[in-house]
Design a protein around this motif. Structure first.
Motif, short mmCIF file in Angstrom:
data_model
loop_
_atom_site.label_atom_id
_atom_site.label_comp_id
_atom_site.label_asym_id
_atom_site.label_seq_id
_atom_site.Cartn_x
_atom_site.Cartn_y
_atom_site.Cartn_z
N LEU A 130 0.82 -1.21 0.00
CA LEU A 130 0.00 0.00 0.00
C LEU A 130 0.85 1.26 0.00
O LEU A 130 1.72 1.43 0.84
N GLY A 131 0.57 2.15 -0.95
CA GLY A 131 1.15 3.49 -0.95
C GLY A 131 0.10 4.46 -0.45
O GLY A 131 -1.06 4.40 -0.88
N ILE A 132 0.46 5.34 0.45
CA ILE A 132 -0.54 6.19 1.10
C ILE A 132 0.08 7.54 1.44
O ILE A 132 1.27 7.64 1.75
N PHE A 133 -0.70 8.62 1.37
CA PHE A 133 -0.17 9.94 1.68
C PHE A 133 -0.21 10.19 3.19
O PHE A 133 -0.98 9.56 3.93
N PRO A 134 0.65 11.10 3.69
CA PRO A 134 0.90 11.21 5.13
C PRO A 134 -0.32 11.42 6.01
O PRO A 134 -0.47 10.75 7.04
N SER A 135 -1.21 12.36 5.67
CA SER A 135 -2.32 12.62 6.59
C SER A 135 -3.30 11.46 6.65
O SER A 135 -3.89 11.19 7.70
N ALA A 142 -2.34 8.33 6.33
CA ALA A 142 -1.60 7.35 7.13
C ALA A 142 -1.63 7.72 8.61
O ALA A 142 -1.60 6.85 9.48
N THR A 143 -1.69 9.00 8.89
CA THR A 143 -1.66 9.47 10.28
C THR A 143 -3.01 9.35 10.97
O THR A 143 -3.11 8.91 12.12
N PHE A 144 -4.08 9.72 10.27
CA PHE A 144 -5.36 9.88 10.94
C PHE A 144 -6.42 8.84 10.59
O PHE A 144 -7.39 8.70 11.33
N ALA A 145 -6.30 8.12 9.48
CA ALA A 145 -7.32 7.13 9.11
C ALA A 145 -6.80 5.70 9.21
O ALA A 145 -7.49 4.83 9.75
N LEU A 146 -5.61 5.45 8.70
CA LEU A 146 -5.09 4.08 8.69
C LEU A 146 -4.96 3.48 10.08
O LEU A 146 -5.33 2.32 10.28
N PRO A 147 -4.45 4.20 11.09
CA PRO A 147 -4.37 3.60 12.42
C PRO A 147 -5.72 3.18 12.99
O PRO A 147 -5.82 2.19 13.71
N ARG A 148 -6.77 3.94 12.68
CA ARG A 148 -8.11 3.57 13.14
C ARG A 148 -8.53 2.24 12.54
O ARG A 148 -9.14 1.40 13.21
N LEU A 149 -8.22 2.06 11.27
CA LEU A 149 -8.56 0.81 10.58
C LEU A 149 -7.78 -0.37 11.17
O LEU A 149 -8.34 -1.42 11.46
N LEU A 150 -6.48 -0.17 11.35
CA LEU A 150 -5.63 -1.25 11.86
C LEU A 150 -5.93 -1.56 13.32
O LEU A 150 -5.65 -2.67 13.79
N GLY A 151 -6.50 -0.60 14.04
CA GLY A 151 -6.81 -0.81 15.44
C GLY A 151 -8.15 -1.48 15.69
O GLY A 151 -8.50 -1.77 16.85
N ALA A 152 -8.90 -1.78 14.63
CA ALA A 152 -10.20 -2.44 14.80
C ALA A 152 -10.00 -3.84 15.38
O ALA A 152 -9.03 -4.54 15.07
N VAL A 176 3.43 -1.02 4.01
CA VAL A 176 3.01 0.36 3.79
C VAL A 176 4.19 1.24 3.38
O VAL A 176 5.27 1.16 3.94
N SER A 177 3.94 2.08 2.38
CA SER A 177 4.90 3.09 1.95
C SER A 177 4.20 4.45 2.01
O SER A 177 3.22 4.68 1.30
N VAL A 178 4.67 5.32 2.90
CA VAL A 178 4.07 6.64 3.07
C VAL A 178 4.83 7.65 2.23
O VAL A 178 6.06 7.76 2.34
N GLY A 179 4.12 8.39 1.40
CA GLY A 179 4.78 9.37 0.55
C GLY A 179 3.77 10.31 -0.07
O GLY A 179 2.55 10.09 0.01
N GLU A 180 4.25 11.34 -0.70
CA GLU A 180 3.37 12.27 -1.40
C GLU A 180 2.80 11.59 -2.65
O GLU A 180 3.40 10.65 -3.18
N PRO A 181 1.64 12.05 -3.12
CA PRO A 181 0.97 11.38 -4.25
C PRO A 181 1.85 11.15 -5.47
O PRO A 181 1.80 10.08 -6.08
N HIS A 182 2.67 12.13 -5.87
CA HIS A 182 3.48 11.94 -7.07
C HIS A 182 4.49 10.81 -6.87
O HIS A 182 4.81 10.08 -7.81
N GLN A 183 4.99 10.64 -5.64
CA GLN A 183 5.91 9.55 -5.36
C GLN A 183 5.20 8.20 -5.41
O GLN A 183 5.70 7.22 -5.96
N THR A 184 3.99 8.17 -4.84
CA THR A 184 3.23 6.94 -4.78
C THR A 184 2.80 6.48 -6.17
O THR A 184 2.85 5.29 -6.49
N ILE A 185 2.40 7.44 -7.00
CA ILE A 185 1.99 7.09 -8.37
C ILE A 185 3.17 6.53 -9.15
O ILE A 185 3.04 5.55 -9.89
N ALA A 186 4.35 7.12 -8.97
CA ALA A 186 5.55 6.62 -9.64
C ALA A 186 5.86 5.19 -9.21
O ALA A 186 6.23 4.34 -10.03
N SER A 187 5.69 4.89 -7.93
CA SER A 187 5.95 3.54 -7.42
C SER A 187 4.93 2.55 -7.98
O SER A 187 5.26 1.41 -8.31
#
Length: 308
Positions: free
Chosen positions: A100-105, A107-117, A129-140
């Motif tokens: 999963l590639g995901i942008f910082p906010s 990853a910070t505020f939504a993903l932990p809630r999901l993983l904590g279920a 998980v790879s956290v990065g800005e959208p242009h980085q994630t799209i390239a990956s």
């Protein structure tokens, strides 16, 4: 009996506003989408859309059905994922990682809630998980062997783009909020005119970034030329700087889930801006585990008022 395929199509039609728009990500023709909705109306005995020569309008029944459809489809996807997990060692998908590639906010505020279920561990999904800005994630994602799924955002209709070969799913719009220091003595939620803030100090994105370009165009269209006291691309930092009294900031709702004290959110009708959140994949085939992950993420976003 209601066909789950028709329920998925219903959600796309409501999210995108027309049969033709929904047909593109689903891989159907507009006529096929229309036929599916007619079949769903026939099977349920309710009118879902009011049709005219130029547009369709969802009924209240369609909105109610959509809420139930999300839960039903999530349960179906969870069942399929659980089945693949217990199908035996020969089932390669049961042990496959979801890269999963995901942008910082997000990853910070939504993903932990999901993983904590409580039931997350039982879903058989192993994230890398790879956290990065959208242009980085799209390239990956384009590289083909680094990511399976990319979660990105786009502000306005300019800036960030991706190849048409990528399958796109819209997850919702993250509305920006105008935040100012509480020391400025505005009432929280107060409705103010944009020109009341024109001469105030502002915290803005660095010039040249795609977000800064869109925001600058918006301000210019309002003939606003704010006094910039700081350049910052980190929303969390912008919030804390604003809370100290440094200046006003434009921050998406997602980043405000843990906002510091000392801030006031204003309603500025002229300043309406949102970043659209998308999930991108190569090709149109999704595994049950990806469907489960997407359904769970969409549910988390709805909890924080970010939804289609």
């Amino acid at each position: 009996m209601v066909n789950p395929v028709h329920l998925r199509t219903l959600l796309e039609v409501i999210a995108r506003g027309s049969f033709a728009a929904a047909a593109v990500p689903l891989g159907y023709t507009a006529s096929a989408v229309s036929q599916q909705m007619t079949a769903l109306e026939r099977d349920t005995g309710v009118e879902l859309f009011r049709r005219s020569a130029r547009a369709i309008e969802p009924t209240a029944a369609a909105a109610t059905m959509a809420r139930h459809a999300r839960k039903v489809l999530t349960d179906i996807d969870a069942l399929l994922a659980a089945s693949s997990t217990t199908a035996g060692d020969a089932d390669v998908d049961a042990t496959q990682e979801l890269r999963l590639g995901i942008f910082p906010s997000l990853a910070t505020f939504a993903l932990p809630r999901l993983l904590g279920a409580k039931d997350w561990a039982g879903l058989g999904i192993r994230l890398r998980v790879s956290v990065g800005e959208p242009h980085q994630t799209i390239a990956s994602l384009q590289a083909g062997n680094e990511l399976d799924l990319a979660l990105v955002f786009q502000v306005g209709q300019t800036g960030l783009g991706w190849p048409g070969t990528m399958d796109r799913q819209w997850l919702g719009d993250d509305d920006f909020r105008v935040v100012v220091p509480a020391s400025w003595k505005f009432a929280d939620g107060a409705r103010v005119e944009a020109d009341q803030l024109a001469n105030m100090p502002w915290i803005m994105h660095h010039p040249g970034t795609s977000d800064a370009t869109v925001i600058s165009r918006l301000f210019a269209s309002l003939d606003l030329h704010p006094r910039i006291v700081a350049h910052c691309d980190d929303f969390n930092a912008s919030l804390h700087l604003a809370s100290t009294g440094l200046g006003a900031a434009l921050v998406p709702a997602l980043a405000m889930q843990q906002q510091p004290s000392g801030l006031v959110v204003l309603d500025v009708p002229e300043i309406r801006l949102a970043r659209s959140i998308f999930a991108l994949q190569i090709g149109h085939t999704r595994s049950p585990k990806v469907d489960v992950f997407m359904d769970r993420l969409a549910a988390e976003l709805r909890q924080i008022s970010i939804a289609p």
